[in-house]
Every structure is written in C-alpha cells, then in structure tokens.
Write a protein that holds these residues in place. Sequence first.
Motif, PDB file in Angstrom:
ATOM      1  N   LEU A  85      32.437  17.594 -13.158  1.00 21.46           N
ATOM      2  CA  LEU A  85      31.354  16.976 -12.400  1.00 21.46           C
ATOM      3  C   LEU A  85      31.625  17.208 -10.925  1.00 21.46           C
ATOM      4  CD1 LEU A  85      31.339  13.482 -14.150  1.00 21.46           C
ATOM      5  CD2 LEU A  85      29.833  15.394 -14.640  1.00 21.46           C
ATOM      6  N   THR A  86      30.653  17.701 -10.218  1.00 18.75           N
ATOM      7  CA  THR A  86      30.806  17.949  -8.793  1.00 18.75           C
ATOM      8  C   THR A  86      29.956  16.942  -8.029  1.00 18.75           C
ATOM      9  OG1 THR A  86      31.172  20.299  -9.222  1.00 18.75           O
ATOM     10  CG2 THR A  86      30.573  19.686  -6.976  1.00 18.75           C
ATOM     11  N   LEU A  87      30.614  16.160  -7.163  1.00 18.88           N
ATOM     12  CA  LEU A  87      29.929  15.118  -6.399  1.00 18.88           C
ATOM     13  C   LEU A  87      30.239  15.252  -4.914  1.00 18.88           C
ATOM     14  CD1 LEU A  87      30.743  12.107  -8.734  1.00 18.88           C
ATOM     15  CD2 LEU A  87      28.507  13.177  -8.423  1.00 18.88           C
ATOM     16  N   ASP A  91      38.748   8.220  -1.823  1.00 21.05           N
ATOM     17  CA  ASP A  91      37.685   9.220  -1.808  1.00 21.05           C
ATOM     18  C   ASP A  91      36.438   8.591  -2.417  1.00 21.05           C
ATOM     19  OD1 ASP A  91      39.075  11.388  -0.640  1.00 21.05           O
ATOM     20  OD2 ASP A  91      40.012  11.853  -2.568  1.00 21.05           O
ATOM     21  N   LEU A  92      35.342   8.608  -1.660  1.00 23.57           N
ATOM     22  CA  LEU A  92      34.098   7.977  -2.082  1.00 23.57           C
ATOM     23  C   LEU A  92      33.020   9.035  -2.228  1.00 23.57           C
ATOM     24  CD1 LEU A  92      32.570   5.345  -2.677  1.00 23.57           C
ATOM     25  CD2 LEU A  92      32.070   5.191  -0.227  1.00 23.57           C
ATOM     26  N   CYS A  93      32.463   9.102  -3.432  1.00 19.25           N
ATOM     27  CA  CYS A  93      31.414  10.069  -3.738  1.00 19.25           C
ATOM     28  C   CYS A  93      30.093   9.353  -3.948  1.00 19.25           C
ATOM     29  CB  CYS A  93      31.769  10.856  -4.986  1.00 19.25           C
ATOM     30  SG  CYS A  93      33.270  11.840  -4.823  1.00 19.25           S
ATOM     31  N   TYR A  94      29.031  10.087  -3.806  1.00 24.18           N
ATOM     32  CA  TYR A  94      27.691   9.515  -3.917  1.00 24.18           C
ATOM     33  C   TYR A  94      26.779  10.497  -4.652  1.00 24.18           C
ATOM     34  CZ  TYR A  94      26.826  12.644   0.022  1.00 24.18           C
ATOM     35  OH  TYR A  94      26.733  13.747   0.823  1.00 24.18           O
ATOM     36  N   GLY A  95      25.575  10.016  -4.950  1.00 18.72           N
ATOM     37  CA  GLY A  95      24.556  10.901  -5.502  1.00 18.72           C
ATOM     38  C   GLY A  95      24.716  11.265  -6.960  1.00 18.72           C
ATOM     39  N   MET A  96      25.384  10.435  -7.762  1.00 18.63           N
ATOM     40  CA  MET A  96      25.478  10.738  -9.187  1.00 18.63           C
ATOM     41  C   MET A  96      24.073  10.842  -9.771  1.00 18.63           C
ATOM     42  SD  MET A  96      28.545   8.456 -10.808  1.00 18.63           S
ATOM     43  CE  MET A  96      28.614   9.420 -12.316  1.00 18.63           C
ATOM     44  N   ASP A 141      32.934  17.578   4.380  1.00 17.34           N
ATOM     45  CA  ASP A 141      32.061  18.728   4.140  1.00 17.34           C
ATOM     46  C   ASP A 141      32.417  19.438   2.837  1.00 17.34           C
ATOM     47  OD1 ASP A 141      30.648  18.337   6.487  1.00 17.34           O
ATOM     48  OD2 ASP A 141      31.988  19.587   7.663  1.00 17.34           O
ATOM     49  N   GLN A 142      32.878  18.689   1.890  1.00 19.69           N
ATOM     50  CA  GLN A 142      33.252  19.269   0.606  1.00 19.69           C
ATOM     51  C   GLN A 142      32.867  18.303  -0.498  1.00 19.69           C
ATOM     52  OE1 GLN A 142      37.410  19.568   1.516  1.00 19.69           O
ATOM     53  NE2 GLN A 142      37.931  17.778   0.294  1.00 19.69           N
ATOM     54  N   SER A 143      32.881  18.805  -1.701  1.00 24.41           N
ATOM     55  CA  SER A 143      32.596  17.987  -2.872  1.00 24.41           C
ATOM     56  C   SER A 143      33.887  17.691  -3.612  1.00 24.41           C
ATOM     57  CB  SER A 143      31.634  18.720  -3.804  1.00 24.41           C
ATOM     58  OG  SER A 143      30.388  18.909  -3.171  1.00 24.41           O
ATOM     59  N   TYR A 144      33.853  16.651  -4.405  1.00 31.71           N
ATOM     60  CA  TYR A 144      34.969  16.322  -5.281  1.00 31.71           C
ATOM     61  C   TYR A 144      34.603  16.823  -6.669  1.00 31.71           C
ATOM     62  CZ  TYR A 144      39.151  13.754  -6.622  1.00 31.71           C
ATOM     63  OH  TYR A 144      40.416  13.435  -7.043  1.00 31.71           O
ATOM     64  N   VAL A 145      35.502  17.545  -7.299  1.00 28.42           N
ATOM     65  CA  VAL A 145      35.270  18.035  -8.647  1.00 28.42           C
ATOM     66  C   VAL A 145      36.094  17.175  -9.604  1.00 28.42           C
ATOM     67  CG1 VAL A 145      35.415  19.993 -10.228  1.00 28.42           C
ATOM     68  CG2 VAL A 145      34.814  20.364  -7.823  1.00 28.42           C
ATOM     69  N   ILE A 146      35.387  16.474 -10.474  1.00 25.85           N
ATOM     70  CA  ILE A 146      36.017  15.598 -11.448  1.00 25.85           C
ATOM     71  C   ILE A 146      36.059  16.329 -12.773  1.00 25.85           C
ATOM     72  CG2 ILE A 146      35.790  13.402 -12.684  1.00 25.85           C
ATOM     73  CD1 ILE A 146      34.169  12.529 -10.075  1.00 25.85           C
TER      74      ILE A 146
END
Length: 172
Positions: A15-17, A92-97, A23-28
């Motif tokens: 999952l890429t968030l 690390d905080l991700c958004y937009g799921m 300026d990067q995404s986190y890949v889960i």
Amino acid sequence: MADDKPRVGAPVGPLTLPMVGKDQSYVIGGRNDRWTMLFVYRGRHCPRCKRFLNKLNASLSDWTGHMNVVVASADPADKAAADQKEHGWAFDLCYGMTEEQMRGLGLYVSVPLSDAETENIFAEPGAFAIRPNGTLMLVDISNGPAARPDLEELLDGMIFNITNDRPVRGTA
C-alpha cells in the motif's frame, strides 16, 4: 457469512500512502529491513483517536527501538497535517487512504453521521504488525472508536514475537 478478515501469514499490499510533511510516500507491505506496526485511525474528527495516538507518541521511542511505526487515515492532507501540528506527533503520519485500501486491510468502513463529524467515508481503528518479509503477523480491527489495543501490552507482545521469531497464530 463470508470471511473477509485479513489473512495472517499472507503478504500485505504493498500500500502506498502519502506522508504529512514529506515529499515521499510510505510503502506498507513488501520487503522491508524491519518490522512495521501500522495503526489506522478514524481521522481528525475522533477524540478517542487523539487520546490513543497521544499515548502512542509518548512511548514512540520504545516502539521504534524494535520496529517502524506508521499511522494512517482517510483524512485529506490538510486535516492530517493539522492533527500532527496540534499534537506534535513524531511518528510517520499518512493520509488519503482509499476505500479500496481500507477494505483490502479488512477494516470496517463508516459513513459520517453528519458533516460535523467529517465529509467522507473513513476507516474504523486497526492495528497491523507486518514482518520484514511483508507478511501479516498480527491484526486487531474494531468496528467503532471505543475498542483499541492496550499499547503497553501490544508492545510487550510484539517484542516477544520479534525476539523469539514466533510463528503466525490464528491460521486454523
């Protein structure tokens, strides 16, 4: 009844968030050099989420000594950034799921009760421990805001699992 629970032992994602403030995404999921603990929260509208995540943030160094920690929601970037700024969260905080990502993790998805709550669908809470090989070791999901894992107990159990290379349970 169909079994749509996440399959422990199975690969997660990837999952890429997008990440707040980066300026990067986190890949889960996928291969990683460390274990990853993913916490999904309901969003900015949820005071119970804030209490839970503030407790996580207070013990973050204990967690990151053993694994990566990432937190995600369906909130848009501005709401997630406002939460991070207001609470000083260091994880690390991700958004937009997306709904597809939420359902892919087996999360319960809710429709807002009113515009005062939030404008879009959102995921109910979940916690996922992912091995470095990208497979799911442990899952805890809730259909509402009141049921959350005890962070101290969860961390203790995860340290035991990591240290002793415990097998996945609940596969029968």
